[in-house]
Write a protein that holds these residues in place. Structure first.
Motif, PDB file in Angstrom:
ATOM      1  N   SER A 137       0.818  -1.210   0.000  1.00 54.54           N
ATOM      2  CA  SER A 137       0.000   0.000   0.000  1.00 54.54           C
ATOM      3  C   SER A 137       0.855   1.264   0.000  1.00 54.54           C
ATOM      4  CB  SER A 137      -0.937  -0.015   1.210  1.00 54.54           C
ATOM      5  OG  SER A 137      -1.733   1.145   1.222  1.00 54.54           O
ATOM      6  N   ASP A 138       1.865   1.300   0.877  1.00 55.32           N
ATOM      7  CA  ASP A 138       2.754   2.469   0.928  1.00 55.32           C
ATOM      8  C   ASP A 138       3.538   2.640  -0.365  1.00 55.32           C
ATOM      9  OD1 ASP A 138       1.916   3.110   3.486  1.00 55.32           O
ATOM     10  OD2 ASP A 138       3.600   2.096   4.473  1.00 55.32           O
ATOM     11  N   ASP A 141       1.214   3.966  -3.058  1.00 56.77           N
ATOM     12  CA  ASP A 141       0.973   5.397  -2.807  1.00 56.77           C
ATOM     13  C   ASP A 141       2.178   6.232  -3.249  1.00 56.77           C
ATOM     14  OD1 ASP A 141      -1.539   4.840  -1.795  1.00 56.77           O
ATOM     15  OD2 ASP A 141      -0.921   5.034   0.320  1.00 56.77           O
TER      16      ASP A 141
END
Length: 149
Positions: A137-138, A141
């Motif tokens: 997820s990071d 992003d």
């Protein structure tokens, strides 16, 4: 009169020379810009490859874990094959490759643990998988933020 004619000719000649130099510089800039892939093109390649993970299905047995690990390895190989020149994108590529490697290793460990019916190893592999997959997820992003610039 000759002096004026010569002066007029000189400024006209100078103007033409600046036009030629300007057009040459513009042409060279466009040529150099078009020769290499820009960040947008590289980002699009990342997105295309990374989106392949969306189609992956959660495994239900040891064979499924192994097959999923193989698919992750294939995506990792495709990600590694993307030629990256942008230093920030290169750093994210390295992190993405590491994450894919960790996910694949955890899936393979999970398959072995399921086959061996080793609940402790299954628990450890599941934790490793959650830790590795949690980085996605990071990373996504960060890639989206960088590519939006």
């Amino acid at each position: 009169m000759q002096l004026q004619k010569s002066s007029s000719h000189t400024s006209s000649s100078r103007l033409n020379r600046y036009n030629v130099l300007g057009m040459t510089a513009l042409s060279m800039g466009l040529l150099l810009y078009g020769c290499g892939e820009n960040r947008v093109t590289q980002c699009n390649k990342f997105v295309t490859v990374a989106n392949k993970t969306k189609d992956l299905v959660a495994p239900k047995d040891a064979a499924g874990f192994t097959q999923l690990a193989d698919k992750i390895d294939q995506i990792r190989t495709e990600t590694q094959a993307i030629a990256v020149k942008d230093s920030q994108l290169k750093e994210l590529q390295t992190k993405l490759l590491s994450m894919y490697g960790d996910v694949s290793s955890a899936l393979k460990a999970q398959a072995k643990a399921v086959e061996a019916k080793d609940t402790n190893a299954q628990t450890k592999a599941k934790q490793d998988l959650e830790t590795a997959a949690g980085k996605e997820s990071d990373l996504v992003d960060s890639i989206n933020t960088l590519c939006a610039k």
